[in-house]
Design an enzyme around this catalytic site. Structure first.
Site, PDB file in Angstrom:
ATOM      1  N   GLY A  80       0.800  -1.233   0.000  1.00 34.81           N
ATOM      2  CA  GLY A  80       0.000   0.000   0.000  1.00 34.81           C
ATOM      3  C   GLY A  80       0.829   1.278   0.000  1.00 34.81           C
ATOM      4  N   LYS A  81       2.101   1.175  -0.384  1.00 31.65           N
ATOM      5  CA  LYS A  81       2.989   2.361  -0.373  1.00 31.65           C
ATOM      6  C   LYS A  81       2.454   3.462  -1.291  1.00 31.65           C
ATOM      7  CE  LYS A  81       6.620   0.078  -1.851  1.00 31.65           C
ATOM      8  NZ  LYS A  81       6.029  -1.249  -2.032  1.00 31.65           N
ATOM      9  N   SER A  82       2.165   3.095  -2.539  1.00 30.86           N
ATOM     10  CA  SER A  82       1.732   4.107  -3.517  1.00 30.86           C
ATOM     11  C   SER A  82       0.383   4.688  -3.121  1.00 30.86           C
ATOM     12  CB  SER A  82       1.624   3.492  -4.915  1.00 30.86           C
ATOM     13  OG  SER A  82       2.831   2.880  -5.262  1.00 30.86           O
ATOM     14  N   SER A 141      12.638  -0.477  -1.029  1.00 35.40           N
ATOM     15  CA  SER A 141      13.849  -0.142  -0.238  1.00 35.40           C
ATOM     16  C   SER A 141      14.037  -1.091   0.947  1.00 35.40           C
ATOM     17  CB  SER A 141      13.814   1.316   0.226  1.00 35.40           C
ATOM     18  OG  SER A 141      12.576   1.686   0.773  1.00 35.40           O
TER      19      SER A 141
END
Ligand code: PPS
Ligand code: ADP
Length: 241
Positions: A114-116, A183
């Site tokens: 769910g980063k974006s 990352s």
């Protein structure tokens, strides 16, 4: 329980409260920035880099960009002709103009965590409050800046380093830069953090279990990985650092 920010998809757009760039009195801002201050213009003289042995660390040079520690050296190996140009308009001037603090919000987590989604929600929420943001999405950067990089471990390191450098420039410009990329390695994230003044790098870990990410699998990557078609290890090896 997944640690993500909930946002209402149907929210209406409120008026931006802080002054827009067009509303800022240009003469005032020019005066603030010291454009016509001749003594400040002298600082535009290029500064010669020192020999490698006599230079400060990369961290110091990075800090110089952010105005934290004005350093006059370059650490480019064996280069004596790389000059550092100081500018009379600095980060504080830009922050004053924008009425915000430039910083990096670094969102890290597994693919599908769910980063974006979070980056977009955050950017939208800040934009509505009149704050200038910019998203550096790992996916998007791999279309341009990092198109030459693969998903090998060393290429991921370079991918993260480059995005860290660009994020630092955005923060120096006074922008709230939201970087969202897997990352996986703490070492690389720490290297990016060390490029910025203390407190200007905010790390957000999407603490979503692998099973949940794999169940979502919006790009079918986990399926490919299970079939051995992409490197599973490199997608999930982060029991997240
Ligand atoms: N091994 C492998 N093979 C093919 N594709 C992969 C692989 N790993 C990641 N991805 C996809 O690339 C997207 C961007 O990755 P990142 O740049 O964020 O990764 S990294 O930070 O360099 O580790 C990443 O985006 P997200 O899914 O949004 O995380 C994935 O879609
Ligand atoms: N909080 C959430 N709850 C449920 N699903 C979510 C949540 N956040 C994102 N998603 C969904 O999960 C999938 C992956 O989200 P994405 O933001 O693309 O992840 P990432 O950028 O980490 O790969 C998308 O289909 C998205 O709609």
């Amino acid at each position: 329980m997944e640690k993500v920010v909930a946002v209402s998809a149907g929210a209406t757009r409120p008026a931006i409260c802080s002054p827009s760039l067009a509303e800022v009195d240009f003469r005032t801002s020019v005066k603030m920035s010291g454009f016509f201050n001749v003594s400040r213009l002298r600082s535009l003289q290029p500064i010669k880099a020192l020999e490698e042995s006599a230079t400060a660390s990369v961290v110091q040079e990075s800090a110089a960009i952010s105005g934290n520690n004005l350093c006059q050296n370059s650490t480019v190996a064996k280069s004596t002709n790389i000059l550092w140009h100081k500018n009379s308009v600095d980060k504080r001037d830009r922050q004053q103009l924008l009425q915000q603090k430039g910083c990096v919000i670094w969102i890290t987590g597994l693919s599908g965590s769910g980063k974006s989604t979070l980056a977009c929600a955050l950017s939208q929420a800040l934009h509505w409050r009149g704050k200038l943001t910019y998203i550096l999405d790992g996916d998007n950067c791999r279309h341009g800046l990092n198109r030459d990089l693969s998903f090998k471990a060393e290429d991921r390191v370079e991918n993260i380093r480059r995005i860290g450098e660009v994020a630092k420039l955005f923060a120096d410009a006074g922008v709230i830069c939201i970087a969202c990329l897997i990352s996986p390695y703490r070492k690389d994230r720490d290297a990016c953090r060390s490029m910025l003044p203390e407190g200007d790098f905010i790390e957000v870990f999407m603490d979503v279990p692998l099973q949940v990410c794999e169940a979502r699998d919006p790009k079918g990557l986990y399926k490919l990985a299970r079939e051995g078609k992409v490197l599973l290890g490199l997608m999930i090896h982060m029991n997240h650092h």
